[in-house]
Write a protein that holds these residues in place. Structure first.
Motif, PDB file in Angstrom:
ATOM      1  N   GLY A  49      -2.040  -3.395   2.140  1.00  0.00           N
ATOM      2  CA  GLY A  49      -0.770  -3.534   2.929  1.00  0.00           C
ATOM      3  C   GLY A  49       0.423  -3.589   2.338  1.00  0.00           C
ATOM      4  N   TYR A  50       0.389  -3.692   0.993  1.00  0.00           N
ATOM      5  CA  TYR A  50       1.669  -3.816   0.141  1.00  0.00           C
ATOM      6  C   TYR A  50       2.202  -2.558  -0.224  1.00  0.00           C
ATOM      7  N   ARG A  51       1.403  -1.313  -0.233  1.00  0.00           N
ATOM      8  CA  ARG A  51       1.749  -0.018  -1.043  1.00  0.00           C
ATOM      9  C   ARG A  51       2.455   0.885  -0.021  1.00  0.00           C
ATOM     10  N   GLN A  52       3.510   0.714   0.450  1.00  0.00           N
ATOM     11  CA  GLN A  52       4.446   1.363   1.292  1.00  0.00           C
ATOM     12  C   GLN A  52       5.254   2.525   0.637  1.00  0.00           C
ATOM     13  N   THR A  82      -6.047   3.505  -6.790  1.00  0.00           N
ATOM     14  CA  THR A  82      -6.330   2.707  -5.787  1.00  0.00           C
ATOM     15  C   THR A  82      -6.123   1.243  -6.130  1.00  0.00           C
ATOM     16  N   GLU A  83      -5.865   0.292  -5.317  1.00  0.00           N
ATOM     17  CA  GLU A  83      -5.725  -0.983  -5.455  1.00  0.00           C
ATOM     18  C   GLU A  83      -6.962  -1.707  -5.949  1.00  0.00           C
ATOM     19  N   THR A  84      -8.236  -1.248  -5.473  1.00  0.00           N
ATOM     20  CA  THR A  84      -9.443  -1.730  -5.820  1.00  0.00           C
ATOM     21  C   THR A  84      -9.722  -1.337  -7.183  1.00  0.00           C
ATOM     22  N   GLY A  93       4.207   3.622 -12.334  1.00  0.00           N
ATOM     23  CA  GLY A  93       4.364   4.522 -11.127  1.00  0.00           C
ATOM     24  C   GLY A  93       4.708   3.586  -9.876  1.00  0.00           C
ATOM     25  N   SER A  94       3.752   3.340  -8.934  1.00  0.00           N
ATOM     26  CA  SER A  94       4.080   2.830  -7.486  1.00  0.00           C
ATOM     27  C   SER A  94       3.741   1.222  -7.845  1.00  0.00           C
ATOM     28  N   GLY A  95       3.393   0.756  -9.010  1.00  0.00           N
ATOM     29  CA  GLY A  95       3.430  -0.564  -9.541  1.00  0.00           C
ATOM     30  C   GLY A  95       2.046  -0.990  -9.285  1.00  0.00           C
ATOM     31  N   THR A  96       0.763  -0.427  -9.140  1.00  0.00           N
ATOM     32  CA  THR A  96      -0.352  -1.110  -8.727  1.00  0.00           C
ATOM     33  C   THR A  96      -1.046  -1.866 -10.008  1.00  0.00           C
TER      34      THR A  96
END
Length: 391
Positions: free
Chosen positions: A165-168, A176-178, A201-204
């Protein structure tokens, strides 16, 4: 409460990480297979697994398992499953996905259609109706066939658990977060050690690391399909899981987590994602090229997902980019580096053979998790003596 069996799919090759997570939650493992871990629990385990597991893709309630070599067998044995235990009269139910490996039954659409008919047949007999409006909560069914053994699970998660829910905002080739969480957990990194991602990148990677450090459960701020299963799971079980997660959060944790990227717009997006995850205060993001990667402290970790070069013009730039990365890393005395990439000549241009190498599929892309180990830090007392001697 009755004991049930749950199935948690995960990335191939990372089952051991998920198994440990499940055991840490206090549940008994029933079986570990390629790409999934099954375990026993009560109904509350559905809620806790969805809220707390970082490396599972989803959580399935196991409805049954049987052998079927013909469609007649599939129909009859699906009909024997007590669907009315899980699905109320107004429930919306369908076979959302069927996968078959080395089985006589291999057509997903036929498997889905026949199983739906069997479910309807069973439910008609139980509820004494000829038609279901299916205007209630959703009960999506997922089916795996392997060597003619059919495993049937009802999806409690809905949207995949990697969607925290955080990766807008996301970069071109996000991890992927997992998967990011699993790779971090594969390393010896702990919250008292420095972590830098020079291709954030998007900071994952930094965000997942910060969530691990602050003990923020990944499913705290999202919803799940099974929240609407009030016929089967008490609402209190969901409240209890979220309350337990809230009590474990430690935002006072002292961490050094940094994310760099050469693109300033990407860095702005990463900051917004970190803010959405509630960890913006725990991460330092900065526009910086990999050639400028440096840090004054020792025994840190680089954990990153560098560019793979999906387009031809990007591929041509990879040798120079990985060479720059390798040169910068050689100046980080005593550090360790971990990177996931599909670039086949990583070791050649990075300038060092990996101490360990693990094949992992990132979606449909075959990648390798290269592990370049640095020395272990001395014990805290010895480290303090060294710092005092230098001052």
């Amino acid at each position: 409460m009755d004991r049930i069996e749950l199935i948690a799919p995960c990335h191939f090759g990372l089952e051991a990480i998920l198994k440990k997570e499940i055991q840490d939650l206090g549940y008994e493992i029933s079986i570990v297979e390629d790409g999934r871990v099954s375990f026993y629990g009560d109904v509350a385990a559905i809620c806790r697994a969805n809220v707390f597991l970082r490396t599972a893709e989803r959580v399935l309630l196991k409805a049954g398992s049987f052998k079927a070599e013909t469609f007649d067998e599939l129909f009859e044995k699906t009909k024997q499953i007590p669907w009315e235990t899980y699905i109320p009269k107004n429930g919306k139910f369908w076979v959302v996905k069927a996968a078959s490996v080395k089985s006589k039954l291999f057509s997903p659409s036929d498997i889905q259609s026949i199983m739906k008919k069997a479910m309807v047949n069973r439910m008609k007999d139980h509820y004494h109706v000829d038609w279901f409006d299916e205007d209630g909560a959703a009960y999506p069914v997922r089916v795996f066939l392997k060597k003619d053994v059919v495993t049937v699970g009802i999806d409690t998660s809905g949207t995949s658990l990697h969607k925290r829910g955080y990766r807008q905002y996301q970069s071109k080739a996000p991890i992927t977060e997992t998967l990011a969480a699993a790779l971090i957990m594969l390393t010896p990194w702990t919250k008292n050690r420095i972590l830098v991602d020079p291709f954030c990148g998007s900071g994952t990677f930094p965000i997942e690391a910060a969530m691990i450090a602050a003990n923020i459960a990944p499913g705290m701020n999202r919803s799940f399909t099974a929240e609407e299963w009030t016929n089967y799971i008490p609402k209190k079980a969901w409240y209890d899981a979220v309350n337990e997660a809230n009590e474990k959060v430690d935002m006072d944790v002292d961490v050094d987590i940094q994310g760099y990227d050469v693109d300033d717009e990407v860095i702005r997006a990463a900051r917004k994602n970190a803010e959405a995850a509630g960890v913006e205060e725990l991460i330092h993001f900065q526009q910086r090229a990999v050639k400028d990667l440096r840090h004054p402290k020792k025994y840190g970790f680089v954990i990153t997902n560098p560019p793979y070069g999906e387009r031809l013009e990007e591929k041509e730039a990879l040798p120079a980019l990985y060479a720059e990365f390798g040169e910068s890393f050689r100046n980080l005395d005593s550090w360790s580096a971990y990177m996931i990439t599909s670039f086949e000549e990583t070791e050649r241009y990075f300038g060092r053979k990996a101490d360990k190498n693990r094949k992992i599929y990132n979606g449909m892309i075959k990648t390798y998790f290269y592990q370049f180990m640095g020395p272990k830090p001395p014990r805290a007392k010895k480290l303090l003596e060294e710092q005092v001697a230098k001052s």
